[in-house]
Design an enzyme around this catalytic site. Structure first.
Site, mmCIF file in Angstrom:
data_model
loop_
_atom_site.group_PDB
_atom_site.id
_atom_site.type_symbol
_atom_site.label_atom_id
_atom_site.label_comp_id
_atom_site.label_asym_id
_atom_site.label_seq_id
_atom_site.Cartn_x
_atom_site.Cartn_y
_atom_site.Cartn_z
ATOM 1 N N ASP A 1 0.860 -1.192 0.000
ATOM 2 C CA ASP A 1 0.000 0.000 0.000
ATOM 3 C C ASP A 1 0.895 1.241 0.000
ATOM 4 O OD1 ASP A 1 -2.269 1.944 1.147
ATOM 5 O OD2 ASP A 1 -3.261 0.112 0.484
ATOM 6 N N ASP A 2 0.439 2.301 0.600
ATOM 7 C CA ASP A 2 1.138 3.593 0.557
ATOM 8 C C ASP A 2 2.525 3.494 1.234
ATOM 9 O OD1 ASP A 2 1.527 6.265 0.087
ATOM 10 O OD2 ASP A 2 -0.226 6.944 1.215
ATOM 11 N N LYS B 1 -3.693 -0.797 -6.894
ATOM 12 C CA LYS B 1 -4.710 -0.028 -6.172
ATOM 13 C C LYS B 1 -4.385 1.430 -6.436
ATOM 14 C CE LYS B 1 -5.969 1.170 -1.353
ATOM 15 N NZ LYS B 1 -5.880 0.720 0.061
ATOM 16 N N ASP C 1 -5.332 5.090 -5.607
ATOM 17 C CA ASP C 1 -6.061 5.905 -4.646
ATOM 18 C C ASP C 1 -6.412 7.261 -5.260
ATOM 19 O OD1 ASP C 1 -7.234 6.445 -2.233
ATOM 20 O OD2 ASP C 1 -5.460 5.981 -1.032
ATOM 21 N N SER D 1 -10.126 3.666 -6.493
ATOM 22 C CA SER D 1 -10.759 4.264 -5.308
ATOM 23 C C SER D 1 -11.712 5.404 -5.666
ATOM 24 C CB SER D 1 -9.682 4.776 -4.343
ATOM 25 O OG SER D 1 -8.887 3.708 -3.909
ATOM 26 N N ARG E 1 -13.089 0.671 -4.356
ATOM 27 C CA ARG E 1 -13.414 1.043 -2.995
ATOM 28 C C ARG E 1 -14.568 2.033 -3.049
ATOM 29 N NH1 ARG E 1 -9.976 1.915 0.968
ATOM 30 N NH2 ARG E 1 -11.785 2.941 1.880
ATOM 31 N N ASP F 1 -12.658 4.182 4.807
ATOM 32 C CA ASP F 1 -11.601 3.244 5.207
ATOM 33 C C ASP F 1 -12.057 2.419 6.401
ATOM 34 O OD1 ASP F 1 -10.072 4.578 3.367
ATOM 35 O OD2 ASP F 1 -8.479 5.109 4.776
#
Ligand code: GLA
Length: 420
Positions: A82-83, A158, A160, A192, A215, A219
């Protein structure tokens, strides 16, 4: 001459026409795997916390666990960064690269390692100017970043939507999909976009053309309140959300937090059951190096996974809301002629004893057709509730903050054996 015209026309079509659906062949059932964010966040302190920081070491260890502890065989095959993996700057050519201290061998090497374990590697980018954690964003570099991650051997993205205008997303996410397609590497695309566009104020038919999953909403946090808040939102908006889910394109209520700090055993079962009913991606965010046997048994429950991964790909619906504190959700599974169902009874009551809930298959609007009734089997305990005629009552006992999940299989078919 006419040949040249036809050739030019074909070339034009090939160059400029895009296919109308996301045709990368991926995520025919909800994707499964592991995602770093909820459990490991943006912990970049590899000096004082080397065991838990976002680093290649962490991802290699999780890859080992996925591959060696039985997860991969059950379908948990995506390992997702992820990030906070990037360097704070791009290089002189504008390319992204991983933080050199925490990922000294770079992402390509990590992808090679993950692939050598029979797994797939996912990565995180942000459509805007920066990621949510403040790292470089992709808005001016979509093609370059698509080529970079494809070159590294990435299998899932993913993307965002922090630090971006929502209005730009309607071209940005489709463009990213186009650039990834152009690389020739199939990359599962998780967008997202709806989460930043208010959840239901997006055209989901467009989303389904460009993204394999998206998404939708807030969150997830490490709490039962967060889990139920998300479930309720999905129930309240099911008329918009359920019809747009299907093979290749899924709503995503966010990660599974089973195995983390807050959920009780019963609450953990409830999250797993509800994510299966929702046809949600099953991305665990937990520490697979130290997960408890109880959490493992829930996440590895083959019957729940079978409902999650059902080939019809239909998202379930809340068919009874808050009747004496019980919500009932059903998901049609497998047999299209006389459907069978996964059913989840979710107890929202806070009085401290198990609640006996009585109803008939008919109360759940089961489409029985010519069936004699249903064979009901508890997915977690294996308890056999026996055969139940369409308007015959049956009772389930559901603990507070808990779930009972059953298979309801039509009894005119000899299908029970197929489910075992
Ligand atoms: C957003 C996303 C999360 C996570 C973080 C990372 O909040 O919704 O899932 O990716 O950003 O900063």
């Amino acid at each position: 001459m006419w040949k040249a015209v036809v050739t030019a026309a074909v070339a034009f079509v090939l160059l400029f026409c895009r296919s109308s659906t996301l045709d990368n062949g991926l995520a025919r059932t909800p994707p499964m795997g592991w995602l770093a964010w909820e459990r490991f966040r943006c912990n970049v302190d590899c000096v004082d916390d080397p065991y838990n920081c976002i680093s290649e070491e962490l991802f290699m260890q999780m890859a080992d666990r996925l591959a060696e502890d039985g997860w991969k065989e059950l379908g948990y095959n995506y390992l997702n960064i992820d990030d906070c993996w990037m360097s704070m700057d791009r290089d002189e050519q504008g390319n992204l690269y991983a933080n050199k201290t925490r990922f000294p061998n770079g992402i390509k090497k990590l992808a090679d390692y993950v692939h050598s374990k029979g797994l797939k590697l996912g990565i995180y980018l942000d459509f805007g100017t920066h990621t949510c954690g403040g790292y470089p964003g992709s808005i001016k570099y979509l093609q370059k970043d698509a080529e970079t991650i494809a070159g590294w051997g990435i299998d899932m993205l993913k993307m965002d939507g922090c630090y971006a205008n929502v209005s730009d997303m309607s071209w940005g996410y489709p463009d990213m999909e186009m650039y990834m397609n152009k690389t020739g590497r199939p990359i599962l695309f998780s967008c997202s976009w709806p989460a930043y566009a208010g959840g239901i104020k997006v055209d989901y038919s467009v989303l389904a053309k460009h993204c394999n999953a998206w998404r939708n909403y807030d969150d997830i946090q490490d709490s039962w309140d967060s889990v139920t808040h998300i479930i309720d939102w999905f129930g309240d908006n099911q008329d918009v959300l359920a019809p747009v889910a299907g093979p290749g394109h899924w709503n995503d209520p966010d990660m599974l937090i089973v195995g983390d700090y807050s959920l009780s055993y019963e609450e953990s079962k409830a999250q797993m059951a509800m994510w299966a009913i929702l046809a949600a991606p099953l991305f665990m965010s937990n520490d697979l190096r130290s997960i408890s046997p109880e959490a493992r048994s829930i996440l590895m429950n083959k019957e729940v996974i079978r409902i999650s991964q059902d080939s019809l790909g239909m998202q379930g619906r809340r068919v009874i809301k808050d009747h004496n504190g019980i919500d009932v959700w059903t998901r049609p599974i497998e047999f299209p002629d006389i459907p069978s169902y996964g059913v989840a009874f979710l107890n929202r009551r806070s009085d401290g004893i198990p609640y006996n809930y009585t109803l008939t298959p008919g109360d759940l609007n089961f489409k029985c057709g010519s069936c004699l009734g249903y064979q009901l089997t508890d997915v977690f305990s294996g308890q056999d509730y026996g055969h139940c005629a369409p308007f015959q009552e049956f009772t389930v006992s559901i603990v507070p903050n808990g779930v009972v999940m059953v298979y309801a299989v039509p009894t005119s078919l000899d299908v029970t054996s197929k489910l075992r």
